[in-house]
Design an enzyme around this catalytic site. Structure first.
Site, PDB file in Angstrom:
ATOM      1  N   HIS A 216      42.793  44.129  46.315  1.00  0.00           N
ATOM      2  CA  HIS A 216      43.060  42.865  45.630  1.00  0.00           C
ATOM      3  C   HIS A 216      44.111  42.033  46.355  1.00  0.00           C
ATOM      4  CE1 HIS A 216      46.432  45.092  43.557  1.00  0.00           C
ATOM      5  NE2 HIS A 216      47.001  43.907  43.674  1.00  0.00           N
ATOM      6  N   GLU A 232      58.935  46.983  58.342  1.00  0.00           N
ATOM      7  CA  GLU A 232      59.841  45.980  57.794  1.00  0.00           C
ATOM      8  C   GLU A 232      60.760  46.592  56.742  1.00  0.00           C
ATOM      9  OE1 GLU A 232      61.846  43.784  58.096  1.00  0.00           O
ATOM     10  OE2 GLU A 232      60.536  42.056  58.399  1.00  0.00           O
ATOM     11  N   ASP A 262      40.298  50.202  44.646  1.00  0.00           N
ATOM     12  CA  ASP A 262      41.170  49.102  45.070  1.00  0.00           C
ATOM     13  C   ASP A 262      41.876  49.478  46.376  1.00  0.00           C
ATOM     14  OD1 ASP A 262      42.684  46.823  45.140  1.00  0.00           O
ATOM     15  OD2 ASP A 262      44.037  47.401  43.509  1.00  0.00           O
ATOM     16  N   GLN A 357      55.174  43.280  39.854  1.00  0.00           N
ATOM     17  CA  GLN A 357      54.539  42.272  40.683  1.00  0.00           C
ATOM     18  C   GLN A 357      55.272  42.134  42.027  1.00  0.00           C
ATOM     19  OE1 GLN A 357      54.494  41.458  37.137  1.00  0.00           O
ATOM     20  NE2 GLN A 357      52.415  42.204  37.371  1.00  0.00           N
ATOM     21  N   GLY A 358      54.500  42.152  43.097  1.00  0.00           N
ATOM     22  CA  GLY A 358      55.057  42.086  44.439  1.00  0.00           C
ATOM     23  C   GLY A 358      54.985  43.388  45.190  1.00  0.00           C
ATOM     24  N   ASP A 359      54.777  44.503  44.454  1.00  0.00           N
ATOM     25  CA  ASP A 359      54.708  45.825  45.080  1.00  0.00           C
ATOM     26  C   ASP A 359      53.286  46.244  45.424  1.00  0.00           C
ATOM     27  OD1 ASP A 359      57.480  46.381  44.975  1.00  0.00           O
ATOM     28  OD2 ASP A 359      57.305  46.813  42.840  1.00  0.00           O
ATOM     29  N   SER A 360      52.298  45.473  44.981  1.00  0.00           N
ATOM     30  CA  SER A 360      50.893  45.809  45.230  1.00  0.00           C
ATOM     31  C   SER A 360      50.644  46.190  46.677  1.00  0.00           C
ATOM     32  CB  SER A 360      49.995  44.618  44.892  1.00  0.00           C
ATOM     33  OG  SER A 360      49.660  44.591  43.547  1.00  0.00           O
TER      34      SER A 360
END
Length: 695
Positions: A216, A232, A262, A357-360
């Protein structure tokens, strides 16, 4: 009306530079203690909640999925929270630490702002006037927040004479800062621009040119605009190390609605010399889950948790964060989320900790006797760090054979979704085939499944190591409805593994009864309608969507022949997401050639479609325009319909260049010609209909 439970892919929205990223809506279920996942690929934020700063040396294979851009560096921190900021073109640089005070909308000179930071709402006067009204009263910096949703991209103008630094923030953050007046604001704007990066997902490095992430995260037409930054740690620097994306392989069985399978593999433009993560086996993964072992997840997602139905998160760090969680078995997980599949893995905490949110796409790892191994990929959650619901991860061990086949065998574009297309029209696309093995091979191809698909693989009979070729796939549906098949690759070399491609399509039947009803009749426009229910004529001298149930859609499609302009009126009466209009519940969407252009939701009276020109402009060839009314899993509001009328297509004028009469020949000429054959060749070339989209 607020949905009670949000099931969100844990992906953060990237900074918009010179383009915008269209995010499909996130569907949610409500009023149910046991949740069935219904969601799509919307770009929503995720971060580590309740964790701590990670040790850089422990995460050398950690990867950030980033967009890079040249911009001035801005920052705003209040009470330990960092807020997303943008600079103003022609603005001033500087660094300030002072008390935050409100200056309203900055229409007049501010009061009581001597040596303080002005918080100003966007309004009718210019940004320069707002800044001047702050500085004239003694303010030493200004924060201007939007009066509508979205980010401000503004300029102070070349004649701006002020000297104080300024930053722009969102409406949501500005309203939050109104509750922090009197606190110390730390604000800075750099004097020069530099290459920066913003992460929307995490990933893990597999070695060589390969990176592993969530499907996703990269299921978007804009995915190739992003890069992967291997190893990073601190997003505030190192943007120059990000590597471009060569190819994206989303698992062919990826289910957007259920967020199942996914997983995606990314091929980079070049090999990277960095440590690679080791993937756990099925046995190791199951053993650690049954033993409720500790697992650790890392990312740059939001650090503010929220319970189901609330949110969203905030407080995104530049430094990599990590948090320890407890693995649980899938049977345990199904007690809270009943749609857990064998391709998923769950981890939880009793201390309001977790990914957000943001760790996907980031890795979930365990410490084994043979070192750190990856067991999961951050996929989705209900709330963020809500102790009532485990976080859900892709179970990596279920896909190790697929990963190995793609990265060391013959790989093909994994999924081709032709989307909603007219019946009896040929849709053509090309699929890329690549041999990532070290040996050459002779290949044959076959289609398994629906005979509405055909292929031409004559260009791929033999493929050398590290070589690529293209096969052509045609989709011409003779009957309406869903169609699916697989392109199977066969190799004569048993040492070379092969993959397959999933083909999908949804054919919409003709609707001659709508000609002249949705708009003036025109032989350049052919109408089709279908989905779960077709559109029908109504008393408004137009058409309306069919009566559909939850999780269904009604499709109106126009096939346009040739260059010209199109205008129309549309409206909708539906359930609206008042909390977040950008993620609508029941919605009328406009697609042009398979790409989402705009949507409306709630109570919108029928009126002209409006963009910069109020019309759609098309070049030569065939084009599809579709209006789709779709419903989420629950609740009915309004008339529960979409409306379209006055669809008018005006063909572009045909201009014939003037011709010069040929002189009368003085000698006999041969009047035979092959012009007829040329005419048919040009006709065929002009009539080819090539259609490619994601549906």
């Amino acid at each position: 009306m607020t949905k009670q439970f949000f099931i969100k892919p844990l992906i953060a929205s990237a900074v918009v530079i010179t383009f915008s990223i269209l995010s499909p809506q996130v569907l949610a279920t409500k009023n149910s203690p046991s949740i069935t996942v219904q969601s799509d690929t919307s770009l929503i934020d995720t971060k580590i909640v309740g964790g701590e700063v990670a040790t850089e040396q422990n995460w050398p294979w950690m990867t950030a999925y980033v967009i890079t851009f040249q911009d001035f560096i801005t920052s705003l921190e209040i009470n330990g929270t960092n807020y997303s900021t943008r600079h103003f073109t022609e603005g001033k640089s500087g660094q300030v630490s002072a008390e935050l005070v409100s200056c309203g909308d900055g229409q007049l000179a501010c009061e009581n702002v001597q040596n303080k930071v002005c918080l100003i709402e966007r309004g009718t006067n210019t940004f320069a006037e707002k800044a001047n009204n702050c500085e004239a009263a003694g303010g030493i910096a200004a924060i201007i927040y939007n009066n509508v949703e979205g980010t401000i991209s503004g300029t102070m103008g070349t004649d701006f004479t002020g000297t104080i630094p300024l930053v722009a923030i969102t409406q949501q953050d500005g309203q939050a800062l109104l509750n922090l007046l009197g606190q110390t604001a730390n604000l800075s704007v750099s004097a020069s621009s530099r290459l920066q990066q913003d992460a929307s997902c995490g990933a893990s490095f597999l070695g060589g040119k390969w990176v592993l992430t969530a499907a996703h995260c990269v299921d978007s037409p804009n995915a190739f605009l992003f890069k992967m930054n291997i190893g990073e740690y601190d997003l505030s620097d190192g943007a120059q190390n990000a590597v471009g994306i060569a190819n994206i392989f989303i698992h062919p069985e990826y289910d957007v609605d259920a967020i199942n399978n996914d997983i995606a593999i990314i091929e980079l433009n070049e090999s990277v010399n960095a440590p690679a993560i080791k993937l756990a086996s099925k046995e190791t993964t199951e053993q650690f889950a049954l033993a409720n072992s500790t697992a650790t997840v890392a990312g740059w997602g939001g650090r503010t948790g929220y319970i189901a139905g609330e949110g969203e998160t905030s407080n995104f760090p530049d430094i990599l964060h990590k948090v320890d969680l407890t693995l649980i078995s899938n049977d345990e997980c199904r007690e809270s989320i009943n749609s857990i599949t064998d391709a998923m893995l769950c981890a939880t905490s009793t201390l309001e900790k977790g990914s957000c949110q943001g760790d996907s796409g980031g890795p979930l790892v365990v410490d084994t006797n043979t070192g750190i191994q990856q067991v999961g990929i951050v996929s989705f959650g209900i709330g963020c760090a809500d102790t009532n619901y485990p976080g859900v991860y892709t179970r990596v061990s279920e896909f190790t054979d697929w990963i190995d086949t793609i990265s060391t065998g013959v790989a093909i574009d994994q999924l081709q979704n032709f989307g909603a297309v007219p019946t009896n029209i040929t849709n053509t696309t090309e699929l890329r085939v690549a041999n990532y093995s070290t040996e050459s091979t002779t290949l044959t191809f076959s289609i398994e499944g629906d005979n509405q698909f055909t292929l031409d693989a004559s260009n791929c009979s033999t493929l050398a190591a590290n070589a690529t070729c293209q096969i052509t796939v045609n989709y011409e549906a003779q009957y309406a409805g869903e169609h699916s098949a697989k392109v199977i690759i066969h190799s004569d070399n048993t040492n070379v593994k092969t993959s397959y491609s999933q083909l999908l399509g949804f054919a919409v039947p003709s609707a001659d009864n709508l000609a002249g009803v949705a708009g003036p009749a025109n032989n350049k426009v052919t109408w089709f309608s279908g989905g779960d229910m077709p559109w029908t004529s109504n008393s408004l001298n137009g058409v309306e969507s069919g009566v559909i149930a939850h999780r269904q859609e009604s499709i109106l499609l126009a096939l346009i022949d040739g260059a010209g302009t199109l205008s129309f009126d549309w409206g909708v009466s539906s359930e609206e997401n008042l909390d977040d209009p950008e993620e609508p519940y029941d919605v009328l969407e406009l697609y042009v050639d398979g790409e989402l252009i705009e949507f409306i939701s709630g109570e919108v009276a029928v009126g002209p479609y409006s963009d910069d020109s109020n019309i759609l402009v098309f070049g030569e060839g065939f084009h599809t325009i579709s209006w789709r009314y779709s419903k989420d899993p629950a609740t009915v509001d309004g008339q529960d319909k979409g409306f379209v009328q006055n669809v008018t297509f005006v063909p572009a004028p045909v201009t014939t260049p003037p011709t010069t009469p040929e002189p009368t020949p003085t000698t006999p000429v041969n009047n035979s010609s092959s012009g007829g054959n040329l005419f048919w060749l040009l006709f065929v070339l002009g009539s080819l209909y090539i259609y490619r989209r994601s549906y």
